[in-house]
Design an enzyme around this catalytic site. Structure first.
Site, PDB file in Angstrom:
ATOM      1  N   PHE A  76     -13.042  16.108   0.942  1.00 17.61           N
ATOM      2  CA  PHE A  76     -11.996  16.191   0.300  1.00 17.61           C
ATOM      3  C   PHE A  76     -12.231  16.698  -0.731  1.00 17.61           C
ATOM      4  O   PHE A  76     -11.664  17.425  -2.080  1.00 17.61           O
ATOM      5  CB  PHE A  76     -12.456  14.743  -0.972  1.00 17.61           C
ATOM      6  CG  PHE A  76     -10.741  13.520  -0.671  1.00 17.61           C
ATOM      7  CD1 PHE A  76     -11.892  13.052   1.205  1.00 17.61           C
ATOM      8  CD2 PHE A  76     -10.006  13.599  -0.870  1.00 17.61           C
ATOM      9  CE1 PHE A  76     -11.498  12.193   1.785  1.00 17.61           C
ATOM     10  CE2 PHE A  76      -9.357  11.992  -0.160  1.00 17.61           C
ATOM     11  CZ  PHE A  76      -9.887  11.988   0.633  1.00 17.61           C
TER      12      PHE A  76
ATOM     13  N   THR B  14      -3.943  -3.420  -5.097  1.00 18.27           N
ATOM     14  CA  THR B  14      -5.156  -2.346  -6.138  1.00 18.27           C
ATOM     15  C   THR B  14      -4.135  -2.828  -7.583  1.00 18.27           C
ATOM     16  O   THR B  14      -2.196  -2.583  -7.894  1.00 18.27           O
ATOM     17  CB  THR B  14      -4.294  -1.180  -6.311  1.00 18.27           C
ATOM     18  OG1 THR B  14      -5.106  -0.444  -4.509  1.00 18.27           O
ATOM     19  CG2 THR B  14      -5.390  -0.067  -6.486  1.00 18.27           C
TER      20      THR B  14
ATOM     21  N   LYS C  29     -11.812   0.582  -8.331  1.00 17.09           N
ATOM     22  CA  LYS C  29     -10.821   0.494  -6.943  1.00 17.09           C
ATOM     23  C   LYS C  29      -9.424   2.357  -7.611  1.00 17.09           C
ATOM     24  O   LYS C  29      -9.670   3.133  -6.990  1.00 17.09           O
ATOM     25  CB  LYS C  29      -9.507  -0.210  -6.884  1.00 17.09           C
ATOM     26  CG  LYS C  29      -8.448   0.075  -5.994  1.00 17.09           C
ATOM     27  CD  LYS C  29      -9.249   0.664  -4.582  1.00 17.09           C
ATOM     28  CE  LYS C  29      -7.976   1.743  -3.949  1.00 17.09           C
ATOM     29  NZ  LYS C  29      -8.105   1.769  -2.801  1.00 17.09           N
TER      30      LYS C  29
ATOM     31  N   GLU D 219      -9.357  -3.287  -2.064  1.00 16.37           N
ATOM     32  CA  GLU D 219     -10.078  -2.753  -0.918  1.00 16.37           C
ATOM     33  C   GLU D 219      -9.656  -1.192  -0.651  1.00 16.37           C
ATOM     34  O   GLU D 219      -8.958  -0.712  -1.460  1.00 16.37           O
ATOM     35  CB  GLU D 219      -8.360  -3.293   0.459  1.00 16.37           C
ATOM     36  CG  GLU D 219      -8.700  -2.717   1.833  1.00 16.37           C
ATOM     37  CD  GLU D 219      -9.862  -3.399   2.083  1.00 16.37           C
ATOM     38  OE1 GLU D 219     -10.079  -4.593   1.917  1.00 16.37           O
ATOM     39  OE2 GLU D 219     -10.423  -2.003   2.516  1.00 16.37           O
TER      40      GLU D 219
ATOM     41  N   ASN E 188     -10.724   6.533  -6.267  1.00 17.08           N
ATOM     42  CA  ASN E 188      -8.915   6.829  -6.020  1.00 17.08           C
ATOM     43  C   ASN E 188      -8.843   7.673  -6.915  1.00 17.08           C
ATOM     44  O   ASN E 188      -7.869   8.814  -6.090  1.00 17.08           O
ATOM     45  CB  ASN E 188      -7.493   5.945  -5.720  1.00 17.08           C
ATOM     46  CG  ASN E 188      -7.712   4.947  -4.216  1.00 17.08           C
ATOM     47  OD1 ASN E 188      -7.958   5.375  -3.830  1.00 17.08           O
ATOM     48  ND2 ASN E 188      -6.638   4.355  -3.991  1.00 17.08           N
TER      49      ASN E 188
ATOM     50  N   LYS F  35       0.783   6.552  -6.278  1.00 15.37           N
ATOM     51  CA  LYS F  35       1.042   5.464  -7.863  1.00 15.37           C
ATOM     52  C   LYS F  35      -0.110   5.596  -8.789  1.00 15.37           C
ATOM     53  O   LYS F  35      -0.005   4.845 -10.073  1.00 15.37           O
ATOM     54  CB  LYS F  35       1.144   4.420  -6.880  1.00 15.37           C
ATOM     55  CG  LYS F  35       0.553   3.706  -6.229  1.00 15.37           C
ATOM     56  CD  LYS F  35       1.632   2.485  -6.137  1.00 15.37           C
ATOM     57  CE  LYS F  35       0.705   1.694  -4.913  1.00 15.37           C
ATOM     58  NZ  LYS F  35      -1.348   1.794  -5.188  1.00 15.37           N
TER      59      LYS F  35
ATOM     60  N   LYS G  32      -8.975   3.473   4.747  1.00 17.03           N
ATOM     61  CA  LYS G  32      -8.243   4.462   4.313  1.00 17.03           C
ATOM     62  C   LYS G  32      -7.440   4.635   5.970  1.00 17.03           C
ATOM     63  O   LYS G  32      -7.511   3.547   6.856  1.00 17.03           O
ATOM     64  CB  LYS G  32      -8.719   5.577   5.319  1.00 17.03           C
ATOM     65  CG  LYS G  32      -9.831   6.159   4.367  1.00 17.03           C
ATOM     66  CD  LYS G  32     -10.156   7.375   4.596  1.00 17.03           C
ATOM     67  CE  LYS G  32     -11.543   7.147   5.386  1.00 17.03           C
ATOM     68  NZ  LYS G  32     -12.538   6.577   5.568  1.00 17.03           N
TER      69      LYS G  32
ATOM     70  N   CYS H 181      -0.962   4.991  -2.277  1.00 16.92           N
ATOM     71  CA  CYS H 181      -1.866   5.193  -2.473  1.00 16.92           C
ATOM     72  C   CYS H 181      -2.754   6.066  -4.342  1.00 16.92           C
ATOM     73  O   CYS H 181      -2.548   5.871  -5.603  1.00 16.92           O
ATOM     74  CB  CYS H 181      -3.093   4.651  -2.293  1.00 16.92           C
ATOM     75  SG  CYS H 181      -3.234   3.135  -1.455  1.00 16.92           S
TER      76      CYS H 181
HETATM   77  N1  LIG Z   1      -2.164   0.894   2.176  1.00 22.61           N
HETATM   78  C1  LIG Z   1      -3.467   1.801   1.577  1.00 22.61           C
HETATM   79  O1  LIG Z   1      -4.220   2.675   2.024  1.00 22.61           O
HETATM   80  C2  LIG Z   1      -4.062   0.585   0.534  1.00 22.61           C
HETATM   81  C3  LIG Z   1      -5.450   0.700   0.427  1.00 22.61           C
HETATM   82  C4  LIG Z   1      -6.177   0.283  -0.042  1.00 22.61           C
HETATM   83  C5  LIG Z   1      -4.863  -0.396  -0.988  1.00 22.61           C
HETATM   84  N2  LIG Z   1      -4.092  -0.637  -0.752  1.00 22.61           N
HETATM   85  C6  LIG Z   1      -3.418  -1.613  -1.744  1.00 22.61           C
HETATM   86  O2  LIG Z   1      -2.700  -2.085  -0.842  1.00 22.61           O
HETATM   87  C7  LIG Z   1      -1.374  -3.088  -1.219  1.00 22.61           C
HETATM   88  C8  LIG Z   1      -0.826  -3.357  -0.298  1.00 22.61           C
HETATM   89  O3  LIG Z   1      -0.625  -2.068   0.164  1.00 22.61           O
HETATM   90  P1  LIG Z   1       0.122  -2.182   1.331  1.00 22.61           P
HETATM   91  O4  LIG Z   1       0.246  -0.500   1.562  1.00 22.61           O
HETATM   92  O5  LIG Z   1      -0.136  -3.143   2.384  1.00 22.61           O
HETATM   93  O6  LIG Z   1       1.611  -2.232   1.642  1.00 22.61           O
HETATM   94  P2  LIG Z   1       2.396  -2.845   2.576  1.00 22.61           P
HETATM   95  O7  LIG Z   1       3.674  -2.097   1.636  1.00 22.61           O
HETATM   96  O8  LIG Z   1       2.672  -1.819   3.534  1.00 22.61           O
HETATM   97  O9  LIG Z   1       2.489  -3.924   2.905  1.00 22.61           O
HETATM   98  C9  LIG Z   1       2.942  -5.466   1.610  1.00 22.61           C
HETATM   99  C10 LIG Z   1       3.881  -6.106   2.305  1.00 22.61           C
HETATM  100  O10 LIG Z   1       3.618  -7.499   1.713  1.00 22.61           O
HETATM  101  C11 LIG Z   1       4.967  -7.879   1.699  1.00 22.61           C
HETATM  102  N3  LIG Z   1       5.325  -8.918   0.609  1.00 22.61           N
HETATM  103  C12 LIG Z   1       5.946  -8.705  -0.552  1.00 22.61           C
HETATM  104  N4  LIG Z   1       6.204  -9.778  -1.561  1.00 22.61           N
HETATM  105  C13 LIG Z   1       5.784 -10.949  -1.382  1.00 22.61           C
HETATM  106  C14 LIG Z   1       5.217 -12.147  -1.439  1.00 22.61           C
HETATM  107  N5  LIG Z   1       5.721 -12.927  -2.775  1.00 22.61           N
HETATM  108  N6  LIG Z   1       4.922 -12.889  -0.761  1.00 22.61           N
HETATM  109  C15 LIG Z   1       4.726 -12.080   0.875  1.00 22.61           C
HETATM  110  N7  LIG Z   1       4.101 -10.775   1.185  1.00 22.61           N
HETATM  111  C16 LIG Z   1       5.019 -10.483   0.367  1.00 22.61           C
HETATM  112  C17 LIG Z   1       6.404  -7.429   1.121  1.00 22.61           C
HETATM  113  O11 LIG Z   1       6.876  -7.444   1.939  1.00 22.61           O
HETATM  114  C18 LIG Z   1       4.798  -5.903   3.139  1.00 22.61           C
HETATM  115  O12 LIG Z   1       5.102  -6.265   4.003  1.00 22.61           O
HETATM  116  C19 LIG Z   1      -1.677  -2.479  -2.466  1.00 22.61           C
HETATM  117  O13 LIG Z   1      -1.400  -2.802  -3.859  1.00 22.61           O
HETATM  118  C20 LIG Z   1      -1.940  -1.057  -1.976  1.00 22.61           C
HETATM  119  O14 LIG Z   1      -2.390   0.285  -3.605  1.00 22.61           O
HETATM  120  C21 LIG Z   1      -3.480  -0.202   0.277  1.00 22.61           C
END
Ligand SMILES: NC(=O)c1ccc[n+]([C@@H]2O[C@H](COP(=O)([O-])OP(=O)(O)OC[C@H]3O[C@@H](n4cnc5c(N)ncnc54)[C@H](O)[C@@H]3O)[C@@H](O)[C@H]2O)c1
Length: 460
Positions: A255, A121, A210, A154, A214, A269, A157, A266
């Site tokens: 919701f 995001t 996105k 993405e 949210n 932030k 949920k 999410c």
């Molecule tokens: N968690 C959710 O429900 C969700 C849903 C939709 C969108 N998002 C978005 O997706 C993104 C990821 O969220 P998440 O919850 O999966 O995060 P997360 O913290 O679970 O995972 C992020 C991963 O990226 C890795 N990482 C960091 N720097 C890196 C690099 N240079 N190379 C390779 N790997 C690296 C970290 O070690 C970690 O394992 C965010 O922008 C978030 O806002 C999250």
């Protein structure tokens, strides 16, 4: 197709496992070597229903691999997904350090055409920054390889991530190149069969979509919490109001649950990041700031109710907390309301006995061993000799507990229900002091209880 995914967290790992399940060859890259070791040993670092089986199957088929080798990653996939974290910076804006680090690595290694897919995001305009970062890294080594950058936010949920990825409501593809849109459509084809859910648009609109989604959902929650606080002060019951307005199809039931605030990685932030984008664009957003402020305040509501109940004397009191994850079916405790509550209780001198069906390991990781936190094996153990019970996450197993046993185990029969799981009149009849969200003080339930008794008497 061959796909590389940078970032093996909630989004990257689910994306990788689902794409491998659909027949693609997926290489997941993460800088966290311990995480990659665990994944290569068949361990799943997060709790997400259905994910373990998919990862296992993918590894067994040889179509899902994990590595820390960035060069191998850039070489592997036509599609290079960026799924790394975008945490809030000090001013609330999205910190793009990880996203741009991946872009740089790609630029340092790129040798043939690749499609860089931004799944993290990220604020409007990030695709331009990613493109510039890749170009700079390439020109530093005097290379000029063709590539495209696509925004593909993405919407999964946590808690239902696999299901959401497999059956998405929409697949947003932000690109200025029709051919890239077609290639991405082809990649998503297995998840897009019953009807076309792909929505192709320009990159900036995709990036904003996105945040808009949210922020809209967070607004619905904060709106209901605002009304819940008003209901409490005016003798109304927010649960009646909820069903009353939800029946309007323009509003809907989803919701609009009042509660003790939204958390997770999410909503908090993303609302802040959107407000920061707005500020940067020279537009002062009244609404986004209010959504965030209402939520911050709401996360203190349970503590305030508990403190008021004990006349502000919480020193030495023990509160049982049911539910630590920010919502059911996940172990994610990022920005969870449980953390705001426990930290406020500790600051006031109280101890906590906590239980969560899956987030105990995460709680241990965050808080370590501390005197004022006892992590209990079961919900029943958590209430033993506690002065009151607070419910923070609406896990299904909390919905219909043995109230007699609860009453026996608690030192005083007081329940602070941050998710409105129970019927206040029923609990009042059982002899509990019951405090929900937006449902008035239990003492003011007398007339309601009498009406119920009258009805029962009349029925004979
Ligand atoms: N968690 C959710 O429900 C969700 C849903 C939709 C969108 N998002 C978005 O997706 C993104 C990821 O969220 P998440 O919850 O999966 O995060 P997360 O913290 O679970 O995972 C992020 C991963 O990226 C890795 N990482 C960091 N720097 C890196 C690099 N240079 N190379 C390779 N790997 C690296 C970290 O070690 C970690 O394992 C965010 O922008 C978030 O806002 C999250």
């Amino acid at each position: 197709m061959r796909v590389t995914i940078f970032g093996s967290g909630y989004v990257g790992l689910v994306t990788g496992a689902c794409l491998a399940e659909a027949g693609n060859h997926v290489l997941c890259i993460d800088i966290d070597a311990e995480k990659i070791d665990r994944l290569n040993n068949g361990e799943i670092p997060i709790y997400e229903p259905g994910l373990e089986q998919l990862v296992k199957k993918g590894r067994k088929s040889g179509r899902l691999k994990f590595s820390t080798d960035v060069a191998a990653g850039v070489q592997h996939g036509l599609f290079q997904f960026i799924s790394v974290g975008t945490p809030p910076d000090e001013d609330g804006s999205a910190d793009l350090t990880h996203v741009l680090a991946v872009a740089r690595s790609i630029g340092e290694q790129l040798e043939e055409y690749r499609i860089i897919v931004d799944k993290s995001t990220v604020p409007v305009g990030t695709a331009d920054l990613v493109r510039a970062e890749i170009r700079n890294a390439m020109s530093a080594r005097k290379r000029n390889v063709e590539f495209d950058v696509v925004s593909n936010p993405e919407f999964l949920k946590e808690g239902a991530a696999v299901e959401d990825f497999m059956k998405p409501n929409r697949i947003i593809i932000g690109t200025d190149n029709p051919r890239t849109a077609e290639l991405l459509r082809a990649l998503y084809e297995p998840f897009n069969r019953s009807h076309d859910r792909a929505i192709v648009m320009d990159i900036r609109s995709a990036e904003l979509t996105k945040y808009a989604a949210n922020a809209m959902l967070a607004t619905k929650i904060s709106f209901m919490n605002e009304l819940a606080n008003l209901a409490e002060r005016t003798g109304a019951d927010i649960e009646h109001v909820r069903t009353g307005i939800g029946s309007d199809p323009r509003i809907g039931y989803e919701f609009i649950y009042p509660g003790c605030g939204y958390g997770g990685s999410c909503f908090p932030k993303d609302v802040q990041a959107l407000a920061a984008t707005s500020k940067k664009a020279g537009y002062h957003s009244e609404l986004l700031q209010a959504v965030e402020n209402v939520n911050r305040r709401q996360k203190q509501v349970l503590f305030e109710k508990i403190s008021a109940h004990f006349g502000g004397e919480l020193e030495g009191k023990v509160i049982a907390v049911w539910g630590l994850s920010f919502k059911p079916n996940t172990d994610d405790m990022r920005e969870a309301s449980s953390r705001a509550l426990m930290e406020a209780l500790w600051a006031a001198g109280a101890g906590v006995r906590a239980y969560d069906p899956v987030a105990m390991g995460e709680a241990r990781r965050i808080y370590g061993e501390r005197e004022n936190l006892t992590l209990c094996e079961t919900a029943e153990q958590a209430v033993e000799n506690a002065d009151a019970l607070a419910i923070v996450t609406e896990w299904r197993e909390f919905r219909s507990p043995d109230f007699d046993a609860l009453k026996e185990k608690l030192r005083t029969p007081a329940i602070f229900d941050g998710r409105n799981l129970y019927d206040p009149a029923f609990l009042h009849d059982l002899g509990f002091r019951y405090f929900g969200i937006g449902r008035g003080d239990p003492l003011s339930l007398e007339p309601q209880r009498d009406r119920r008794k009258d009805r029962e008497r009349r029925r004979g």
